[in-house]
Design an enzyme around this catalytic site. Structure first.
Site, mmCIF file in Angstrom:
data_model
loop_
_atom_site.group_PDB
_atom_site.id
_atom_site.type_symbol
_atom_site.label_atom_id
_atom_site.label_comp_id
_atom_site.label_asym_id
_atom_site.label_seq_id
_atom_site.Cartn_x
_atom_site.Cartn_y
_atom_site.Cartn_z
ATOM 1 N N LYS A 118 38.505 -58.584 9.488
ATOM 2 C CA LYS A 118 39.310 -59.576 8.773
ATOM 3 C C LYS A 118 39.075 -60.961 9.356
ATOM 4 O O LYS A 118 39.081 -61.139 10.583
ATOM 5 C CB LYS A 118 40.799 -59.229 8.812
ATOM 6 N N GLU A 186 49.242 -64.453 2.836
ATOM 7 C CA GLU A 186 50.433 -64.490 3.692
ATOM 8 C C GLU A 186 51.284 -65.712 3.412
ATOM 9 O O GLU A 186 50.785 -66.836 3.358
ATOM 10 C CB GLU A 186 50.035 -64.462 5.173
#
Length: 271
Positions: A118, A186
């Site tokens: 990631k 997010e």
């Protein structure tokens, strides 16, 4: 319930298939074999070795001090016990500063058992994503609130409000075009995250981004209601209180994500 057979290990192509089928993806962080075994046995589709370990395991004030060696250690421990979940590992702060450094760190993580790495951000990170994907390393992108940018952002704040929403939509297109197979959003307003998800050719995983994403992720310690020593974000829900045990909490979370009942308005940002 997901149509992906419970006994069938997840693969990168299966993530795209889940998006096409409208099956919600369930993701949690884990940092050791004990918790990973429980998550894996109770329906979690993806496990993330997050650099959040700096804050919830090491007691740091941010994710910035976490090293590649730290993530390799926890990845090795978790990978030993997984039977079904796909294992994603964070490239920590600075590890993706150049294509060469990112490749070296990614190879270490894959050798430790990760199946995807990631990367936070877009911009010059697009070249990093392309560099890794061209070398057969699957990439999960991370946009919106990127904790490694905490010094520049001035704290942990909702991202993508107002004109910044157009930038995030563009970045989401760019990371997919660069070759990312998955996208974490997010702290993004619910309407924007839903729009990005609808436009995205790759699955989205929300954390504080509303129910419109293709899946959800939470940090293990937040999900269990443990005090990490940091302010609890609005999007966090204590599933241990609801589930009665760790295994019960995991089942409650997976059921809620797949049913689309988590996150609700109480655990998301309207605008």
């Amino acid at each position: 319930m997901s149509s992906h057979a419970d006994s069938k290990p997840w693969t990168v192509p299966a993530l795209a298939e889940a998006k096409r089928n409208g099956d919600k993806l369930v993701m949690l962080t884990a940092y050791d074999a004990g918790f990973a075994r429980v998550l894996d046995a109770n329906g979690v589709d993806l496990i993330l070795i997050g650099d959040s370990l700096g804050m919830v395991v090491q007691g740091q004030d941010s994710t910035l001090p976490v090293t590649v060696a730290d993530v390799v250690y926890h990845t090795t421990a978790v990978s030993r016990v997984l039977q079904r979940a796909l294992l994603v590992a964070d490239l920590p702060f600075g590890a993706d500063a150049t294509p060469e450094r990112a490749l070296d760190a990614s190879l270490q993580l894959l050798r430790a058992g990760a199946e995807m790495v990631k990367i936070e951000g877009a911009g010059f990170k697009l070249d990093i994503i392309r560099h890794l994907v061209e070398r057969e390393i699957p990439v999960c992108s991370h946009l919106g609130l990127t904790p490694q940018s905490v010094l520049r952002l001035g704290g942990y704040k909702v991202q993508g409000r107002g004109e910044a929403g157009e930038l995030l939509r563009r970045q989401a297109r760019e990371v997919a075009e660069a070759g990312a197979s998955l996208l974490v959003l997010e702290c993004v307003p619910t309407p924007l995250a839903a729009q990005v998800t609808a436009e995205s050719s790759i699955p989205t995983i929300g954390i504080g981004a509303g129910p419109g994403c293709d899946g959800q992720v939470l940090v293990l310690h937040d999900f269990l209601g443990l005090d990490s020593g940091h302010r609890r974000p609005k999007f966090v829900k204590d599933f241990l209180a609801e589930g009665g045990s760790v295994a019960g909490a995991v089942r409650a979370y997976t059921d809620a994500v797949r049913a689309g009942t988590f996150p609700d308005a109480e655990h998301a940002y309207a605008s």
